[in-house]
Design a protein around this motif. Structure first.
Motif, short mmCIF file in Angstrom:
data_model
loop_
_atom_site.label_atom_id
_atom_site.label_comp_id
_atom_site.label_asym_id
_atom_site.label_seq_id
_atom_site.Cartn_x
_atom_site.Cartn_y
_atom_site.Cartn_z
N GLY A 1 21.89 -4.59 14.67
CA GLY A 1 21.12 -4.25 15.86
C GLY A 1 21.95 -4.04 17.10
O GLY A 1 21.42 -4.04 18.22
N GLU B 1 25.16 1.35 13.70
CA GLU B 1 24.32 0.23 14.12
C GLU B 1 24.75 -0.97 13.28
O GLU B 1 24.68 -0.92 12.06
CB GLU B 1 22.86 0.57 13.86
N ARG C 1 18.43 7.90 12.16
CA ARG C 1 17.77 6.74 11.57
C ARG C 1 17.58 6.85 10.06
O ARG C 1 17.35 7.94 9.54
CB ARG C 1 16.39 6.56 12.19
N GLY C 2 17.62 5.69 9.41
CA GLY C 2 17.22 5.59 8.02
C GLY C 2 18.29 6.04 7.03
O GLY C 2 19.48 6.04 7.33
N GLY D 1 20.92 2.43 10.40
CA GLY D 1 20.23 2.14 9.16
C GLY D 1 18.79 1.71 9.41
O GLY D 1 17.93 1.87 8.56
N HIS D 2 18.54 1.18 10.60
CA HIS D 2 17.19 0.75 10.97
C HIS D 2 16.67 1.66 12.07
O HIS D 2 16.59 2.85 11.89
CB HIS D 2 17.19 -0.73 11.36
N ASP D 3 16.39 1.10 13.25
CA ASP D 3 15.82 1.96 14.29
C ASP D 3 16.78 2.33 15.41
O ASP D 3 16.51 3.23 16.18
CB ASP D 3 14.54 1.37 14.86
#
Length: 154
Positions: free
Chosen positions: A65, A62, A127-128, A98-100
């Motif tokens: 975004g 990602e 994720r995360g 790294g995010h959603d």
């Protein structure tokens, strides 16, 4: 009859390289007899690789975004060249987010819809913070896609 699985995955870090290796490990499971696996970085893959495969597994990070620039480049160079001849191509996706991962997933789904490829599994969003289980999940995805090919399901 040998079936061909193409894995196109962006792997700019040691952890994302582990994911690409896990996808390949799953796809090359010893119980699968008639599967040929090709693994390429997006910048090294193109229309001829797509034409030569029976299913494709996409992997991306990602980035702001969105999908990686390398995967976007792969689609930019391949889209119109294979649009008419590879409709219905079985595909799957994993995203190291790294995010959603929502924007990345949406972007890839939009392109895949335009190509009229066929999802055989829900996109896998990792994720995360890094988790060791991510590699296991991607290995399972590679196995699932290759096993479906081997069994003639897709």
């Amino acid at each position: 009859m040998t079936r061909r699985l193409l894995i196109v995955a962006h792997a700019p870090s040691p952890n994302t390289q582990r994911l690409r290796e896990a996808a390949e490990r799953g796809a090359r499971h010893p119980d699968l007899d008639d599967i040929e696996v090709s693994v390429k970085a997006p910048l090294d893959a193109g229309p001829d690789d797509i034409r030569g495969c029976d299913a494709i597994l996409l992997g991306t990070t990602e980035n702001l975004g969105y999908m990686s620039g390398a995967l976007k480049d792969f689609f930019d160079r391949s889209y119109y060249a294979v649009l008419e001849e590879k409709q219905g191509l079985p595909c799957a996706l994993y995203v190291r987010a790294g995010h959603d991962g929502t924007g990345t997933r949406r972007a890839v789904e939009s392109i895949v819809t335009g190509l009229r490829w066929r999802w055989v599994q829900e996109p896998l969003i990792l994720r995360g913070d890094w988790q060791e289980a991510f590699a296991d999940q991607v290995e399972e995805l590679g196995l699932y896609l290759a096993a479906g090919l081997d069994a003639g399901i897709w």
